[in-house]
Design a protein around this motif. Structure first.
Motif, PDB file in Angstrom:
ATOM      1  N   LYS A  84       0.803  -1.175  -0.023  1.00  0.00           N
ATOM      2  CA  LYS A  84       0.051   0.124  -0.149  1.00  0.00           C
ATOM      3  C   LYS A  84       0.817   1.241  -0.156  1.00  0.00           C
ATOM      4  CE  LYS A  84      -3.957  -2.328   0.554  1.00  0.00           C
ATOM      5  NZ  LYS A  84      -4.955  -2.189  -0.395  1.00  0.00           N
ATOM      6  N   SER A  85       2.162   1.162   0.817  1.00  0.00           N
ATOM      7  CA  SER A  85       2.907   2.306   0.740  1.00  0.00           C
ATOM      8  C   SER A  85       4.049   2.277  -0.418  1.00  0.00           C
ATOM      9  CB  SER A  85       3.675   2.406   2.200  1.00  0.00           C
ATOM     10  OG  SER A  85       2.833   1.965   3.106  1.00  0.00           O
ATOM     11  N   ARG A  86       4.385   3.531  -0.834  1.00  0.00           N
ATOM     12  CA  ARG A  86       5.212   3.652  -1.719  1.00  0.00           C
ATOM     13  C   ARG A  86       6.691   3.822  -1.216  1.00  0.00           C
ATOM     14  NH1 ARG A  86       2.984   8.486  -5.279  1.00  0.00           N
ATOM     15  NH2 ARG A  86       2.792   9.216  -3.026  1.00  0.00           N
ATOM     16  N   CYS A  87       7.843   2.774  -1.608  1.00  0.00           N
ATOM     17  CA  CYS A  87       9.110   2.987  -1.099  1.00  0.00           C
ATOM     18  C   CYS A  87      10.072   3.357  -2.204  1.00  0.00           C
ATOM     19  CB  CYS A  87       9.399   1.394  -0.448  1.00  0.00           C
ATOM     20  SG  CYS A  87      10.781   1.509   0.514  1.00  0.00           S
ATOM     21  N   PHE A  88      10.583   4.501  -1.792  1.00  0.00           N
ATOM     22  CA  PHE A  88      11.868   5.104  -2.862  1.00  0.00           C
ATOM     23  C   PHE A  88      13.146   4.932  -2.335  1.00  0.00           C
ATOM     24  CE2 PHE A  88       7.721   7.129  -3.888  1.00  0.00           C
ATOM     25  CZ  PHE A  88       7.707   6.642  -5.335  1.00  0.00           C
ATOM     26  N   PRO A  89      14.118   5.031  -3.259  1.00  0.00           N
ATOM     27  CA  PRO A  89      15.574   5.028  -2.809  1.00  0.00           C
ATOM     28  C   PRO A  89      16.017   6.343  -2.646  1.00  0.00           C
ATOM     29  CG  PRO A  89      15.249   4.562  -5.357  1.00  0.00           C
ATOM     30  CD  PRO A  89      13.894   4.559  -4.546  1.00  0.00           C
ATOM     31  N   HIS A  90      17.143   6.548  -2.153  1.00  0.00           N
ATOM     32  CA  HIS A  90      17.819   7.935  -2.096  1.00  0.00           C
ATOM     33  C   HIS A  90      17.873   8.509  -3.261  1.00  0.00           C
ATOM     34  CE1 HIS A  90      20.805  10.667  -0.308  1.00  0.00           C
ATOM     35  NE2 HIS A  90      21.308  10.587  -1.372  1.00  0.00           N
ATOM     36  N   GLY A  91      17.698   9.992  -3.352  1.00  0.00           N
ATOM     37  CA  GLY A  91      17.657  10.829  -4.542  1.00  0.00           C
ATOM     38  C   GLY A  91      16.479  11.103  -4.921  1.00  0.00           C
ATOM     39  N   VAL A  92      15.377  10.028  -4.670  1.00  0.00           N
ATOM     40  CA  VAL A  92      14.031  10.315  -5.290  1.00  0.00           C
ATOM     41  C   VAL A  92      13.355  11.454  -4.526  1.00  0.00           C
ATOM     42  CG1 VAL A  92      11.962   9.587  -5.920  1.00  0.00           C
ATOM     43  CG2 VAL A  92      14.019   8.087  -6.483  1.00  0.00           C
ATOM     44  N   ARG A  93      13.739  11.483  -3.133  1.00  0.00           N
ATOM     45  CA  ARG A  93      13.111  12.088  -1.964  1.00  0.00           C
ATOM     46  C   ARG A  93      12.927  13.623  -2.478  1.00  0.00           C
ATOM     47  NH1 ARG A  93      17.210  10.133   1.448  1.00  0.00           N
ATOM     48  NH2 ARG A  93      18.852  11.822   1.770  1.00  0.00           N
ATOM     49  N   ILE A  94      13.910  14.455  -2.986  1.00  0.00           N
ATOM     50  CA  ILE A  94      14.073  15.699  -3.115  1.00  0.00           C
ATOM     51  C   ILE A  94      13.012  16.103  -4.301  1.00  0.00           C
ATOM     52  CG2 ILE A  94      15.407  17.674  -4.125  1.00  0.00           C
ATOM     53  CD1 ILE A  94      17.984  16.174  -2.828  1.00  0.00           C
ATOM     54  N   LYS A  95      12.911  15.035  -5.233  1.00  0.00           N
ATOM     55  CA  LYS A  95      11.959  15.313  -6.465  1.00  0.00           C
ATOM     56  C   LYS A  95      10.420  15.414  -5.748  1.00  0.00           C
ATOM     57  CE  LYS A  95      15.072  13.749  -9.921  1.00  0.00           C
ATOM     58  NZ  LYS A  95      15.218  12.563 -10.957  1.00  0.00           N
ATOM     59  N   LEU A  96      10.472  14.304  -4.846  1.00  0.00           N
ATOM     60  CA  LEU A  96       9.110  14.165  -4.212  1.00  0.00           C
ATOM     61  C   LEU A  96       8.622  15.316  -3.552  1.00  0.00           C
ATOM     62  CD1 LEU A  96       9.116  10.372  -3.289  1.00  0.00           C
ATOM     63  CD2 LEU A  96       7.724  11.281  -4.923  1.00  0.00           C
ATOM     64  N   TRP A  97       9.689  15.899  -2.933  1.00  0.00           N
ATOM     65  CA  TRP A  97       9.297  17.057  -1.741  1.00  0.00           C
ATOM     66  C   TRP A  97       8.917  18.133  -2.736  1.00  0.00           C
ATOM     67  CZ3 TRP A  97      11.470  21.728  -1.274  1.00  0.00           C
ATOM     68  CH2 TRP A  97      10.991  22.621  -0.078  1.00  0.00           C
ATOM     69  N   LEU A  98       9.766  18.500  -3.747  1.00  0.00           N
ATOM     70  CA  LEU A  98       9.418  19.455  -4.491  1.00  0.00           C
ATOM     71  C   LEU A  98       8.028  19.320  -5.434  1.00  0.00           C
ATOM     72  CD1 LEU A  98      13.011  20.092  -6.624  1.00  0.00           C
ATOM     73  CD2 LEU A  98      11.897  21.651  -5.011  1.00  0.00           C
ATOM     74  N   TRP A  99       7.693  18.082  -5.671  1.00  0.00           N
ATOM     75  CA  TRP A  99       6.372  17.911  -5.988  1.00  0.00           C
ATOM     76  C   TRP A  99       5.447  18.073  -5.234  1.00  0.00           C
ATOM     77  CZ3 TRP A  99       3.765  17.811 -10.233  1.00  0.00           C
ATOM     78  CH2 TRP A  99       2.373  17.244 -10.453  1.00  0.00           C
TER      79      TRP A  99
END
Length: 200
Positions: free
Chosen positions: A176-191
Motif C-alpha cells: 500500500k505504501s510507496r518505497c523509494f530510494p535515496h535521491g528520489v526524495r528531493i523530487k518528491l518533496w518539490l512535487w
C-alpha cells in the motif's frame, strides 16, 4: 490527577488539540528521509522481540543508552550484540527502562502497541512481554506496522545503483505504501511543495 498519557498528550493548548485531532491525525505519513530497512519491507519481516524492533537499527536510542551509563556490550550496533540482548532477560528490562527518550518511547508504546502504562523498572518486564506477544502476529510485521501508521510514502537510504534488486522486489509486492530510494526524495518533496503551492 491527570494521566501521564491521554488523548491530549503533549497537546497543551486548545489550538494544538484542534489541529492534531481534526487535521494532522487523519493525514498519511510521507517520510522523505528514513532508515527503514527496505529488505525487511520486501520480505514483510517479522520482528523477534521488542529489543529488535526498538533497538536493532535506532542510533538515537543507542546514544540515549550510552548517556545513561548502559554498558557498551548492550548497545546493539552489531548483530551479535543484538543476539546477546535477546538472550539476556534481566538486562533486557533494565535497558528499556533507562532510555531517557521518555515522550518518544511512550508514544511508540501507545500508538503501536496500545500500551499506556508508564515504563519503569517495575513495569518493564510486563510491557516487554506484552509487546513481544503482539509482535508474534502478522499484524505487526514490517508492512503491517506501515499500514498501522498509514504510511503513504517513504524514501529510504538505499541507493538506486546498489539496491536495484530490492527495489525490483518492492515493485512486485502488493504494498500500500510507496518505497523509494535515496535521491528520489528531493523530487518528491518539490512535487508535493508545488501541489500545496498550487492550492494557495
Amino acid at each position: 490527577m491527570k494521566n501521564f498519557m491521554d488523548k491530549n498528550f503533549l497537546l497543551q493548548t486548545e489550538t494544538a488539540q484542534e489541529l492534531y485531532h481534526n487535521h494532522a491525525a487523519k493525514m498519511p505519513i510521507i517520510d522523505y528521509h528514513c532508515h527503514l530497512n527496505p529488505q525487511m519491507v520486501a520480505d514483510d519481516y517479522r520482528f523477534k522481540s521488542l529489543t529488535e524492533i526498538w533497538l536493532g537499527g535506532d542510533h538515537y536510542k543507542w546514544r540515549a543508552m550510552r548517556s545513561n551509563g548502559v554498558d557498551e556490550c548492550f548497545v546493539p550496533v552489531k548483530k551479535r550484540q543484538i543476539g546477546r540482548n535477546l538472550r539476556n532477560g534481566q538486562k533486557r528490562s533494565h535497558i528499556l527502562s533507562v532510555i531517557h527518550c521518555t515522550n518518544w518511547t511512550h508514544l511508540e508504546l501507545k500508538t503501536a502497541f496500545g500500551i499506556d502504562k508508564v515504563l519503569n523498572p517495575k513495569t518493564a518486564r510486563e510491557i516487554y512481554d506484552e509487546c513481544n506477544e503482539k509482535l508474534s502476529s502478522q499484524e505487526y510485521s514490517a508492512r503491517g506496522m506501515m499500514r498501522r501508521y498509514h504510511v503513504e510514502t517513504v524514501c529510504t537510504t538505499m541507493i538506486l545503483s546498489i539496491h536495484w534488486n530490492i527495489i525490483l522486489e518492492l515493485a512486485k509486492v502488493d504494498l500500500k505504501s510507496r518505497c523509494f530510494p535515496h535521491g528520489v526524495r528531493i523530487k518528491l518533496w518539490l512535487w508535493k511543495f508545488l501541489q500545496i503551492f498550487a492550492l494557495i
